[in-house]
Scaffold this motif. Structure first.
Motif, PDB file in Angstrom:
ATOM      1  N   UNK A  78       6.526 -21.325  -7.336  1.00  0.00           N
ATOM      2  CA  UNK A  78       5.184 -20.933  -7.742  1.00  0.00           C
ATOM      3  C   UNK A  78       5.145 -20.160  -9.039  1.00  0.00           C
ATOM      4  N   UNK A  79       6.206 -19.418  -9.355  1.00  0.00           N
ATOM      5  CA  UNK A  79       6.239 -18.675 -10.608  1.00  0.00           C
ATOM      6  C   UNK A  79       5.905 -17.205 -10.440  1.00  0.00           C
ATOM      7  N   UNK A  80       6.884 -16.380 -10.030  1.00  0.00           N
ATOM      8  CA  UNK A  80       6.638 -14.940  -9.886  1.00  0.00           C
ATOM      9  C   UNK A  80       6.151 -14.320 -11.193  1.00  0.00           C
ATOM     10  N   UNK A  81       5.202 -13.423 -11.089  1.00  0.00           N
ATOM     11  CA  UNK A  81       4.610 -12.782 -12.263  1.00  0.00           C
ATOM     12  C   UNK A  81       5.552 -11.716 -12.808  1.00  0.00           C
ATOM     13  N   UNK A 133      11.731  -1.552 -12.682  1.00  0.00           N
ATOM     14  CA  UNK A 133      11.187  -2.557 -11.763  1.00  0.00           C
ATOM     15  C   UNK A 133       9.858  -2.076 -11.210  1.00  0.00           C
ATOM     16  N   UNK A 134       9.056  -3.018 -10.732  1.00  0.00           N
ATOM     17  CA  UNK A 134       7.749  -2.723 -10.167  1.00  0.00           C
ATOM     18  C   UNK A 134       7.862  -2.022  -8.819  1.00  0.00           C
ATOM     19  N   UNK A 135       6.816  -1.290  -8.494  1.00  0.00           N
ATOM     20  CA  UNK A 135       6.741  -0.631  -7.189  1.00  0.00           C
ATOM     21  C   UNK A 135       6.742  -1.640  -6.038  1.00  0.00           C
ATOM     22  N   UNK A 136       6.479  -2.916  -6.334  1.00  0.00           N
ATOM     23  CA  UNK A 136       6.484  -3.942  -5.294  1.00  0.00           C
ATOM     24  C   UNK A 136       7.888  -4.341  -4.868  1.00  0.00           C
ATOM     25  N   UNK A 137       8.912  -3.855  -5.587  1.00  0.00           N
ATOM     26  CA  UNK A 137      10.296  -4.241  -5.295  1.00  0.00           C
ATOM     27  C   UNK A 137      11.166  -3.015  -4.999  1.00  0.00           C
ATOM     28  N   UNK A 138      10.789  -2.194  -4.029  1.00  0.00           N
ATOM     29  CA  UNK A 138      11.564  -0.984  -3.760  1.00  0.00           C
ATOM     30  C   UNK A 138      12.972  -1.252  -3.245  1.00  0.00           C
ATOM     31  N   UNK A 139      13.158  -2.328  -2.501  1.00  0.00           N
ATOM     32  CA  UNK A 139      14.483  -2.635  -1.957  1.00  0.00           C
ATOM     33  C   UNK A 139      15.376  -3.271  -3.021  1.00  0.00           C
ATOM     34  N   UNK A 140      14.818  -4.166  -3.818  1.00  0.00           N
ATOM     35  CA  UNK A 140      15.580  -4.711  -4.937  1.00  0.00           C
ATOM     36  C   UNK A 140      16.018  -3.596  -5.872  1.00  0.00           C
ATOM     37  N   UNK A 349      -5.280 -16.484  -8.225  1.00  0.00           N
ATOM     38  CA  UNK A 349      -6.377 -15.581  -7.877  1.00  0.00           C
ATOM     39  C   UNK A 349      -5.844 -14.471  -6.972  1.00  0.00           C
ATOM     40  N   UNK A 350      -6.603 -13.384  -6.923  1.00  0.00           N
ATOM     41  CA  UNK A 350      -6.275 -12.246  -6.044  1.00  0.00           C
ATOM     42  C   UNK A 350      -4.801 -11.868  -6.140  1.00  0.00           C
ATOM     43  N   UNK A 351      -4.328 -11.685  -7.353  1.00  0.00           N
ATOM     44  CA  UNK A 351      -2.904 -11.417  -7.539  1.00  0.00           C
ATOM     45  C   UNK A 351      -2.495 -10.079  -6.942  1.00  0.00           C
ATOM     46  N   UNK A 352      -3.410  -9.120  -6.902  1.00  0.00           N
ATOM     47  CA  UNK A 352      -3.068  -7.812  -6.343  1.00  0.00           C
ATOM     48  C   UNK A 352      -2.645  -7.936  -4.879  1.00  0.00           C
ATOM     49  N   UNK A 353      -3.412  -8.662  -4.091  1.00  0.00           N
ATOM     50  CA  UNK A 353      -3.080  -8.806  -2.667  1.00  0.00           C
ATOM     51  C   UNK A 353      -2.033  -9.884  -2.450  1.00  0.00           C
ATOM     52  N   UNK A 354      -2.115 -10.987  -3.184  1.00  0.00           N
ATOM     53  CA  UNK A 354      -1.176 -12.089  -2.986  1.00  0.00           C
ATOM     54  C   UNK A 354       0.249 -11.725  -3.359  1.00  0.00           C
ATOM     55  N   UNK A 355       0.414 -11.057  -4.470  1.00  0.00           N
ATOM     56  CA  UNK A 355       1.751 -10.665  -4.903  1.00  0.00           C
ATOM     57  C   UNK A 355       2.323  -9.603  -3.971  1.00  0.00           C
ATOM     58  N   UNK A 356       1.482  -8.695  -3.534  1.00  0.00           N
ATOM     59  CA  UNK A 356       1.936  -7.671  -2.585  1.00  0.00           C
ATOM     60  C   UNK A 356       2.430  -8.306  -1.295  1.00  0.00           C
ATOM     61  N   UNK A 357       1.726  -9.316  -0.813  1.00  0.00           N
ATOM     62  CA  UNK A 357       2.083  -9.962   0.443  1.00  0.00           C
ATOM     63  C   UNK A 357       3.429 -10.665   0.369  1.00  0.00           C
ATOM     64  N   UNK A 358       3.667 -11.470  -0.661  1.00  0.00           N
ATOM     65  CA  UNK A 358       4.926 -12.216  -0.731  1.00  0.00           C
ATOM     66  C   UNK A 358       6.095 -11.282  -1.012  1.00  0.00           C
ATOM     67  N   UNK A 359       5.860 -10.181  -1.716  1.00  0.00           N
ATOM     68  CA  UNK A 359       6.934  -9.214  -1.939  1.00  0.00           C
ATOM     69  C   UNK A 359       7.316  -8.500  -0.644  1.00  0.00           C
ATOM     70  N   UNK A 404     -10.487 -10.494  -7.571  1.00  0.00           N
ATOM     71  CA  UNK A 404     -10.091 -11.892  -7.457  1.00  0.00           C
ATOM     72  C   UNK A 404      -9.313 -12.397  -8.668  1.00  0.00           C
ATOM     73  N   UNK A 405      -9.040 -11.514  -9.613  1.00  0.00           N
ATOM     74  CA  UNK A 405      -8.344 -11.908 -10.833  1.00  0.00           C
ATOM     75  C   UNK A 405      -6.930 -12.387 -10.523  1.00  0.00           C
ATOM     76  N   UNK A 406      -6.490 -13.390 -11.257  1.00  0.00           N
ATOM     77  CA  UNK A 406      -5.134 -13.894 -11.114  1.00  0.00           C
ATOM     78  C   UNK A 406      -4.549 -14.238 -12.468  1.00  0.00           C
ATOM     79  N   UNK A 407      -3.415 -14.957 -12.454  1.00  0.00           N
ATOM     80  CA  UNK A 407      -2.756 -15.361 -13.699  1.00  0.00           C
ATOM     81  C   UNK A 407      -2.387 -16.841 -13.621  1.00  0.00           C
ATOM     82  N   UNK A 408      -2.563 -17.524 -14.751  1.00  0.00           N
ATOM     83  CA  UNK A 408      -2.223 -18.939 -14.864  1.00  0.00           C
ATOM     84  C   UNK A 408      -0.724 -19.089 -15.145  1.00  0.00           C
ATOM     85  N   UNK A 409      -0.247 -20.334 -15.194  1.00  0.00           N
ATOM     86  CA  UNK A 409       1.170 -20.657 -15.404  1.00  0.00           C
ATOM     87  C   UNK A 409       1.650 -20.257 -16.801  1.00  0.00           C
TER      88      UNK A 409
END
Length: 489
Positions: A78-81, A133-140, A349-359, A404-409
């Motif tokens: 999918x392409x991690x941001x 690193x981002x706060x979304x990757x505390x274990x990494x 879309x919704x990158x704030x919640x979507x990225x948090x979830x997969x991380x 609902x903001x997101x990022x394209x490829x």
């Protein structure tokens, strides 16, 4: 009860062996048998095999001393941001909401915007190396001193399939080529003769984008294709024989099959591939025990289960597969690949919640795999790869509301990381521009990645050749490539 031996007069070795297999319930596993039978058709010979073409997956010597013996690829479809996870961009945050002055190639033109979107996530330095690193990757962040973060990946294409095929097969968009795991197992075989050399750990949600193309053997024999391990029990269909055919009955069937093959070999002298076939069915039988043992994670301690996140619903599934990956390479499997269902990193879309979830799903198990390999003394010889096929754009994909903001490829610049297997840990390599759009320093392409990994396995990538279409095919398809020596110890 006395077991009666079948009447040998009723069998003709030349034309009924496969019928025999179909009509007797040996239970050695349809998947395993397909893998074994395909060995007899192997005709290619890489230069490292001087005497005869490979008709098996026995371990083969590399060109020179290798650093890596096995590889685990954690592919993030999918392409991690990168600007939200691994590549902090203060200037992007500073100019949040203003128009980007450069040229942008959009995949979704109807939702396109040139407004810069600063990352909503905080970055911090970690480890002795000080990598941010981002706060979304505390274990990494806890294993950052083990990883080499490459921030300058470049495919030059924004599409998913085009870039996936570039990473796996060597040419953007092109189908029908062997994937990377196939090239490695073709060149080196397997350390294990009881398990498949190339294994794919599937997501219970379904296949990834581009399906089986991700682990295809392409124009190579099917013995080099990835073997898919199902996400739920039974992980391998028909692995165990029916109870009424187990034990002595199965042993009798295998003995008969070996006798049939031996007769065929005697009537066709000089066909050395038949010798490999005789041994292959014995290997399928051995897989009954080996696979059952490898997949039994109940043998692991409670601390190990907790380390991989098996005690939490969010991380249990991905953590189980990461743990299985370690158990497989521990037992001699050459190449293990984990995929996601669909493309969960495709945060339009919704990158704030979507990225948090997969991380939340992947961060802890991923870091646990690196730490576990290190504490078991396996990281030095096991190469771990994390990353997707593309990254994301620095501008917002507009959906009319901030939440609902997101990022394209974005295939012009993005991040992956490597650990172990001869990789220099605790470093970053390459960079993107101030907004994270383009790779501008020490650019690394998928072909460079392939050449570098082959080098870590002791292989001159341009000398691992497979003849196809009247050409000597190589993993990079003869495209420009270099070994990135800067990231190697």
């Amino acid at each position: 009860m006395t077991l009666e031996r079948p009447n040998m007069d009723s069998y003709q070795p030349a034309d009924t062996r496969r019928r025999f297999l179909q009509q007797t319930g040996m239970g050695v596993g349809a998947l395993a048998l397909q893998w074994m039978i395909a060995q007899e058709s192997a005709t290619a010979m890489p230069p490292i095999l001087k005497d005869k073409p490979p008709s098996d997956l026995h371990p083969r010597k590399p060109h020179f001393a290798s650093r890596a013996k096995a590889m685990i690829s954690l592919f993030q479809h999918g392409g991690p941001s990168h600007m939200d996870l691994t590549d902090p961009k203060p200037e992007l945050t500073r100019f949040d909401g203003t128009d980007y002055s450069g040229e942008i190639q959009f995949s979704f033109v109807n939702e396109a915007s040139k407004k810069l979107l600063g990352s909503p996530f905080h970055f911090q330095k970690h480890g002795k190396c000080g990598t941010e690193l981002s706060e979304l990757l505390p274990h990494t962040a806890g294993v950052v001193d083990d990883i080499c973060l490459i921030r300058s990946m470049h495919t030059g294409a924004n599409g998913h399939e085009v870039s996936i095929r570039y990473f796996h097969g060597g040419i953007p968009a092109v189908l029908g080529r062997p994937t990377f795991g196939s090239w490695l197992t073709y060149a080196l075989g397997s350390e294990s003769q009881e398990l498949p050399a190339f294994m794919v750990l599937a997501d219970p949600g379904g296949p990834p984008v581009d399906g089986a193309t991700n682990w295809s053997n392409g124009f190579m024999p099917s013995m080099f294709q990835g073997t898919v391990l199902r996400p739920t029990e039974p992980r391998i269909f028909n692995l165990q024989p029916p109870s009424h055919l187990a034990g002595a009955y199965q042993r009798q069937n295998l003995d008969l099959l070996q006798q049939l093959n031996q007769q065929h070999l005697e009537s066709h002298p000089g066909e050395s591939d038949l010798e490999a076939r005789i041994a292959s069915y014995e290997l399928a039988a051995r897989m009954q025990t080996a696979a059952t043992d490898a997949l039994d994670i109940s043998q692991e301690t409670a601390n190990t289960h907790s380390m991989y996140g098996l005690d939490h619903p969010e991380t249990r599934e991905y953590g189980t597969r990461c743990l299985l990956a370690r158990r497989l390479v521990e037992r001699g499997v050459r190449f293990v690949q984990l995929f996601h269902s669909g493309q969960p990193w495709d945060n339009h879309s919704s990158i704030r919640s979507g990225l948090t979830s997969i991380c939340r799903k992947t961060d802890q198990p991923t870091a646990a795999l690196v730490a576990d390999l290190r504490q078991r003394g396996l990281l030095d010889t096991t190469l771990v790869h994390w990353g997707g096929e593309i990254g994301r754009l620095p501008v917002t994909q507009d959906h009319g509301a901030a939440e609902k903001a997101g990022r394209d490829h974005n295939g012009q610049g993005f991040s992956i990381w490597l650990a172990g297997g001869g990789i220099r840990g605790g470093m970053t390599f390459g960079k993107t521009d101030d907004f994270g759009h383009h790779a501008i320093e020490n650019i690394v392409t998928p072909n460079d990645f392939q050449a570098t990994v082959m080098h870590l396995f002791g292989l001159h990538y341009e000398q691992v050749v497979y003849p196809h279409g009247n050409q000597e095919q190589i993993v990079t398809a003869h495209r420009p490539a270099r070994v990135v020596h800067e990231v190697i110890v």
